[in-house]
Design a protein around this motif. Structure first.
Motif, PDB file in Angstrom:
ATOM      1  N   ARG A 228      85.372 -31.315  22.559  1.00 38.07           N
ATOM      2  CA  ARG A 228      85.761 -32.497  21.770  1.00 38.07           C
ATOM      3  C   ARG A 228      87.153 -32.997  22.207  1.00 38.07           C
ATOM      4  O   ARG A 228      87.370 -34.187  22.392  1.00 38.07           O
ATOM      5  CB  ARG A 228      85.753 -32.149  20.280  1.00 38.07           C
ATOM      6  N   GLU A 229      88.064 -32.043  22.394  1.00 36.06           N
ATOM      7  CA  GLU A 229      89.427 -32.429  22.823  1.00 36.06           C
ATOM      8  C   GLU A 229      89.393 -33.127  24.192  1.00 36.06           C
ATOM      9  O   GLU A 229      90.061 -34.141  24.398  1.00 36.06           O
ATOM     10  CB  GLU A 229      90.315 -31.166  22.881  1.00 36.06           C
ATOM     11  N   ASP A 232      88.101 -36.625  23.807  1.00 32.20           N
ATOM     12  CA  ASP A 232      89.134 -37.487  23.201  1.00 32.20           C
ATOM     13  C   ASP A 232      90.201 -37.875  24.224  1.00 32.20           C
ATOM     14  O   ASP A 232      90.685 -38.995  24.239  1.00 32.20           O
ATOM     15  CB  ASP A 232      89.843 -36.770  22.033  1.00 32.20           C
ATOM     16  N   LYS A 233      90.571 -36.909  25.067  1.00 32.25           N
ATOM     17  CA  LYS A 233      91.649 -37.166  26.045  1.00 32.25           C
ATOM     18  C   LYS A 233      91.135 -37.812  27.334  1.00 32.25           C
ATOM     19  O   LYS A 233      91.887 -37.981  28.282  1.00 32.25           O
ATOM     20  CB  LYS A 233      92.351 -35.851  26.391  1.00 32.25           C
TER      21      LYS A 233
END
Ligand code: ADE
Ligand code: ZN
Length: 332
Positions: A228-229, A232-233
């Motif tokens: 998920r991170e 997002d990035k």
């Protein structure tokens, strides 16, 4: 679809790792260096695990001594890439093999490599850019020299800084000095992470080195929060399926997580890593992905678009590449 002819973007190719066995044998012959132990009876590179792969790789590099050798090598690998439809390639080049990190020597090697790239652009139409690469198992102080070489020669040709080598030696964070220096010089950042070192190595790469791309990155599959991170990035994965299978990380392509990574929403791209070592080409990578995961033109278009967005070149170049990819990868 005629996959071989369709245009492709490759983001993860090691210059020395792309040297065909015949090329290395010829140089060994010319320089009177005995390298018979690194080839098997068929004349291919010989290794049976990652450590042996690294040892064979480094032994092969012994014949690459002069800038002229790197000129010949660059020409030879770009011919092969162009034959497989590659129109833009970012190539890892290591100062450790080009003058041992000495800046003056590095500039001479780099000039020879860039000259070969310019001539390949003229007559083969392939664009090459360089990612200066430190080698993790050579340690942070040698990496510091590599980052000085990178920062001092940042240009329209040298556009990135990366790290390869043994991911199980030290931590990503041991190399923050080098990555900060490269970042300050305006270079794009990538590191081999999550090939051998698990999701933890990916976490370190994002936290400590602040890379936007991950060499391989496949072991992120074990950590949903990290996926998920990374989404997002907008982190991009330089996935090299043939390399992972050849080195035994997965038994075969159907066990490889590339399709799941793509479906999870991660930015996936496809590259060959060290094609003659793994008996692969961009054409065979794509053919295998089509056969095993049913990938069609739309998916290949997407992974090439992902590669363009993540490329370290300028916007003008990206627009040219996008137009070629978008017009060629259409369903017939
Ligand atoms: N150098 C060349 N190929 C590599 C790989 N697959 N992993 C780490 N370092 C490398
Ligand atoms: Zn690699």
């Amino acid at each position: 679809m005629n996959i071989r002819k369709l245009p492709k973007i490759e983001l993860h190719l090691h210059l020395e790792g792309a040297a065909p066995p015949n090329f290395i044998r010829q140089l060994a012959f010319e320089k009177n260096i005995d390298l018979t132990q690194i080839f098997n009876a068929n004349g291919d590179y010989c290794f049976s695990n990652f450590n042996e792969f690294l040892a064979t790789y480094e032994a092969a590099c012994q014949v690459l001594k002069e800038p002229e050798d790197f000129h010949r090598l660059t020409r030879s690998i770009l011919e092969k890439s162009a034959e497989n439809g590659v129109i833009y390639t970012e190539v890892f080049i290591s100062p450790d093999f080009c003058g041992g990190g000495d800046l003056t020597a590095w500039k001479e090697y780099l000039a020879a490599i860039e000259e070969a790239a310019n001539s390949a652009k003229e007559d083969l139409g392939i664009e090459m850019r360089g990612i200066v690469t430190c080698i993790r198992h050579n340690g942070p102080s040698i990496a510091k020299k590599a980052s000085i070489c990178a920062a001092e020669t940042a240009s329209n040709f040298v556009i990135g800084f990366g790290m390869g080598g043994d991911e199980l030696v030290g931590t990503q964070g041991d190399f923050t000095y080098s990555f900060n220096m490269a970042d300050e010089a305006g270079l794009g950042l990538t590191t081999h992470a999550g090939e051998w070192g698990g999701a933890e190595s990916v976490r370190q790469a994002l936290q400590d080195l602040r890379v936007t791309r991950l060499g391989h990155g496949i072991q992120i599959i074990d950590d949903t929060n990290l996926i998920r991170e990374a989404i997002d990035k907008k982190i991009t994965l330089e996935v090299c399926p043939g390399s992972n299978v050849s080195l035994g990380i997965f038994e075969n392509l159907s066990m490889h997580p590339i399709n799941s990574l793509l479906k999870s929403g991660l930015l996936v791209t496809v590259s060959t890593d060290d094609p003659p070592f793994f008996n692969t080409t961009m054409t065979s990578e794509y053919n295998n992905l089509r056969d095993v995961f049913d990938w069609d033109e739309d998916i290949f278009k997407l992974i090439n678009q992902n590669a363009i967005h993540a490329a370290f070149c300028g916007e003008e170049q990206k627009l040219i590449l996008l137009e070629r990819i978008n017009s060629a990868w259409t369903k017939t």
